[in-house]
Design a protein around this motif. Sequence first.
Motif, PDB file in Angstrom:
ATOM      1  N   TYR A   1      31.940  37.116  33.659  1.00  0.00           N
ATOM      2  CA  TYR A   1      32.893  36.140  33.122  1.00  0.00           C
ATOM      3  C   TYR A   1      32.197  34.986  32.414  1.00  0.00           C
ATOM      4  CZ  TYR A   1      35.789  38.761  36.401  1.00  0.00           C
ATOM      5  OH  TYR A   1      36.424  39.766  37.082  1.00  0.00           O
ATOM      6  N   GLN A   2      31.389  35.329  31.435  1.00  0.00           N
ATOM      7  CA  GLN A   2      30.626  34.321  30.718  1.00  0.00           C
ATOM      8  C   GLN A   2      31.418  33.649  29.595  1.00  0.00           C
ATOM      9  OE1 GLN A   2      27.222  33.370  31.376  1.00  0.00           O
ATOM     10  NE2 GLN A   2      27.768  34.409  33.280  1.00  0.00           N
ATOM     11  N   THR A   3      32.366  34.356  29.022  1.00  0.00           N
ATOM     12  CA  THR A   3      33.126  33.825  27.896  1.00  0.00           C
ATOM     13  C   THR A   3      34.630  33.973  28.149  1.00  0.00           C
ATOM     14  OG1 THR A   3      33.232  35.924  26.685  1.00  0.00           O
ATOM     15  CG2 THR A   3      31.257  34.558  26.357  1.00  0.00           C
ATOM     16  N   ILE A   4      35.412  33.313  27.321  1.00  0.00           N
ATOM     17  CA  ILE A   4      36.866  33.465  27.400  1.00  0.00           C
ATOM     18  C   ILE A   4      37.251  34.915  27.134  1.00  0.00           C
ATOM     19  CG2 ILE A   4      39.058  32.858  26.319  1.00  0.00           C
ATOM     20  CD1 ILE A   4      38.072  30.652  28.050  1.00  0.00           C
ATOM     21  N   ALA A   5      36.560  35.534  26.172  1.00  0.00           N
ATOM     22  CA  ALA A   5      36.840  36.936  25.845  1.00  0.00           C
ATOM     23  C   ALA A   5      36.551  37.845  27.030  1.00  0.00           C
ATOM     24  CB  ALA A   5      36.023  37.363  24.636  1.00  0.00           C
ATOM     25  N   ASP A   6      35.485  37.549  27.777  1.00  0.00           N
ATOM     26  CA  ASP A   6      35.175  38.329  28.980  1.00  0.00           C
ATOM     27  C   ASP A   6      36.291  38.223  30.012  1.00  0.00           C
ATOM     28  OD1 ASP A   6      32.698  39.027  27.928  1.00  0.00           O
ATOM     29  OD2 ASP A   6      31.640  37.397  28.948  1.00  0.00           O
ATOM     30  N   ILE A   7      36.868  37.043  30.102  1.00  0.00           N
ATOM     31  CA  ILE A   7      37.905  36.773  31.109  1.00  0.00           C
ATOM     32  C   ILE A   7      39.254  37.328  30.695  1.00  0.00           C
ATOM     33  CG2 ILE A   7      39.232  34.915  32.220  1.00  0.00           C
ATOM     34  CD1 ILE A   7      36.637  33.206  31.996  1.00  0.00           C
ATOM     35  N   ASP A   8      39.594  37.142  29.426  1.00  0.00           N
ATOM     36  CA  ASP A   8      40.954  37.449  28.959  1.00  0.00           C
ATOM     37  C   ASP A   8      41.135  38.933  28.660  1.00  0.00           C
ATOM     38  OD1 ASP A   8      43.555  36.982  28.285  1.00  0.00           O
ATOM     39  OD2 ASP A   8      43.114  36.328  26.243  1.00  0.00           O
ATOM     40  N   LYS A   9      41.087  39.727  29.719  1.00  0.00           N
ATOM     41  CA  LYS A   9      41.257  41.172  29.615  1.00  0.00           C
ATOM     42  C   LYS A   9      42.270  41.646  30.651  1.00  0.00           C
ATOM     43  CE  LYS A   9      36.502  42.072  28.068  1.00  0.00           C
ATOM     44  NZ  LYS A   9      35.210  42.741  28.416  1.00  0.00           N
ATOM     45  N   PRO A  10      43.037  42.674  30.342  1.00  0.00           N
ATOM     46  CA  PRO A  10      43.965  43.228  31.333  1.00  0.00           C
ATOM     47  C   PRO A  10      43.215  43.620  32.605  1.00  0.00           C
ATOM     48  CG  PRO A  10      44.402  44.132  29.170  1.00  0.00           C
ATOM     49  CD  PRO A  10      43.109  43.376  29.041  1.00  0.00           C
ATOM     50  N   GLY A  11      43.783  43.277  33.724  1.00  0.00           N
ATOM     51  CA  GLY A  11      43.155  43.607  34.998  1.00  0.00           C
ATOM     52  C   GLY A  11      42.406  42.450  35.623  1.00  0.00           C
ATOM     53  N   THR A  12      42.066  41.440  34.836  1.00  0.00           N
ATOM     54  CA  THR A  12      41.403  40.260  35.384  1.00  0.00           C
ATOM     55  C   THR A  12      42.455  39.347  36.003  1.00  0.00           C
ATOM     56  OG1 THR A  12      39.670  40.355  33.698  1.00  0.00           O
ATOM     57  CG2 THR A  12      39.915  38.281  34.887  1.00  0.00           C
ATOM     58  N   ARG A  13      42.176  38.862  37.197  1.00  0.00           N
ATOM     59  CA  ARG A  13      43.128  38.017  37.923  1.00  0.00           C
ATOM     60  C   ARG A  13      42.614  36.571  37.942  1.00  0.00           C
ATOM     61  NH1 ARG A  13      42.764  41.000  43.436  1.00  0.00           N
ATOM     62  NH2 ARG A  13      40.580  40.789  42.750  1.00  0.00           N
ATOM     63  N   VAL A  14      43.266  35.743  37.161  1.00  0.00           N
ATOM     64  CA  VAL A  14      42.904  34.331  37.077  1.00  0.00           C
ATOM     65  C   VAL A  14      43.854  33.537  37.970  1.00  0.00           C
ATOM     66  CG1 VAL A  14      42.649  32.328  35.562  1.00  0.00           C
ATOM     67  CG2 VAL A  14      42.081  34.620  34.712  1.00  0.00           C
ATOM     68  N   ILE A  15      43.314  32.772  38.881  1.00  0.00           N
ATOM     69  CA  ILE A  15      44.125  31.965  39.777  1.00  0.00           C
ATOM     70  C   ILE A  15      44.031  30.509  39.344  1.00  0.00           C
ATOM     71  CG2 ILE A  15      42.305  31.526  41.491  1.00  0.00           C
ATOM     72  CD1 ILE A  15      44.481  32.022  43.677  1.00  0.00           C
ATOM     73  N   VAL A  16      45.131  29.758  39.481  1.00  0.00           N
ATOM     74  CA  VAL A  16      45.144  28.379  39.000  1.00  0.00           C
ATOM     75  C   VAL A  16      46.117  27.549  39.822  1.00  0.00           C
ATOM     76  CG1 VAL A  16      46.944  28.817  37.274  1.00  0.00           C
ATOM     77  CG2 VAL A  16      45.329  26.949  36.906  1.00  0.00           C
ATOM     78  N   ASN A  17      45.771  26.288  40.023  1.00  0.00           N
ATOM     79  CA  ASN A  17      46.693  25.352  40.678  1.00  0.00           C
ATOM     80  C   ASN A  17      47.652  24.795  39.628  1.00  0.00           C
ATOM     81  OD1 ASN A  17      44.321  23.987  39.614  1.00  0.00           O
ATOM     82  ND2 ASN A  17      45.193  22.112  40.443  1.00  0.00           N
ATOM     83  N   PRO A  18      48.883  24.491  40.017  1.00  0.00           N
ATOM     84  CA  PRO A  18      49.898  24.112  39.029  1.00  0.00           C
ATOM     85  C   PRO A  18      49.881  22.631  38.654  1.00  0.00           C
ATOM     86  CG  PRO A  18      50.898  24.213  41.184  1.00  0.00           C
ATOM     87  CD  PRO A  18      49.458  24.632  41.374  1.00  0.00           C
ATOM     88  N   GLY A  19      50.365  22.369  37.436  1.00  0.00           N
ATOM     89  CA  GLY A  19      50.733  21.016  37.062  1.00  0.00           C
ATOM     90  C   GLY A  19      49.688  20.142  36.407  1.00  0.00           C
ATOM     91  N   GLY A  20      48.446  20.598  36.326  1.00  0.00           N
ATOM     92  CA  GLY A  20      47.399  19.760  35.764  1.00  0.00           C
ATOM     93  C   GLY A  20      46.722  20.392  34.566  1.00  0.00           C
TER      94      GLY A  20
END
Length: 258
Positions: free
Chosen positions: A135-154
């Motif tokens: 996960y070095q780049t946005i392109a590496d991350i933004d692929k089907p099957g990758t699970r990105v977790i995030v806290n809401p509101g910020g």
Amino acid sequence: MLRILRCLTAAFSLFVATAHAQQVSRLDEIITRGTLRVGMTGDYLPFSSLEKATDVFRGFDVDMAEQLGKALGVKVEYVHTAWPQLMKDFEADDFDIAMGGVSITLDRQKKGLFSTPIMREGKTPITRCSDKGKYQTIADIDKPGTRVIVNPGGTNERFARANVKNAEIRIYNDNVSIFDEIARGEADLMITDASETRYQQKLHPGVLCAVHPDQPFDFAEKAYWLQRDTALKAFVDQWLHIAVEDGSFRKVYSAWFE
């Protein structure tokens, strides 16, 4: 003529009262009140954490808030808020200053004033150490099957929504335990502030790793968000300047970030 004089006297009195009210700054109010109301989310170490057992805040910006209160000669009153409602609480004047890892944004700038920045950084991933190379780049991350977790509101959610279109984005409401989800394999990574990735890496040695925190995806700065009062901003900026020059800022920083 008497009626005119009375009207003129009343108008003058109103003018004087209005002018006096305008001269009373937020800084004056804080000193007169004897308390500085500090808004904090309490879920963002190393900046702030609310200990549920004791209902006590701790963290880098808690220590800084106490120093600011001492400089003002007042007590610090902590007001618990949350990232999704931070703007609403600020606009409602629930606190004089927001601290605890607040990033400078133009939307927030419209509502108040920011102090001199205390930190320069940006968004970067944190993932399991075994997956660090994936996960070095946005392109590496933004692929089907990758699970990105995030806290809401910020700003974390805002960054994810703007840059992640193909990977799954999962909202997780507890910003304290969110990193445990990654460690357990329930999510692949989180994109957050570089300072937080470094801290969580220290809390999860050999399990979670910050991905290039020295080269984040974007530019951001953290500062203290003040109600719109130039006298208060001038005081806070001067206090920060002195704290940097006399070493007290560095002492607090080292205790939490190194």
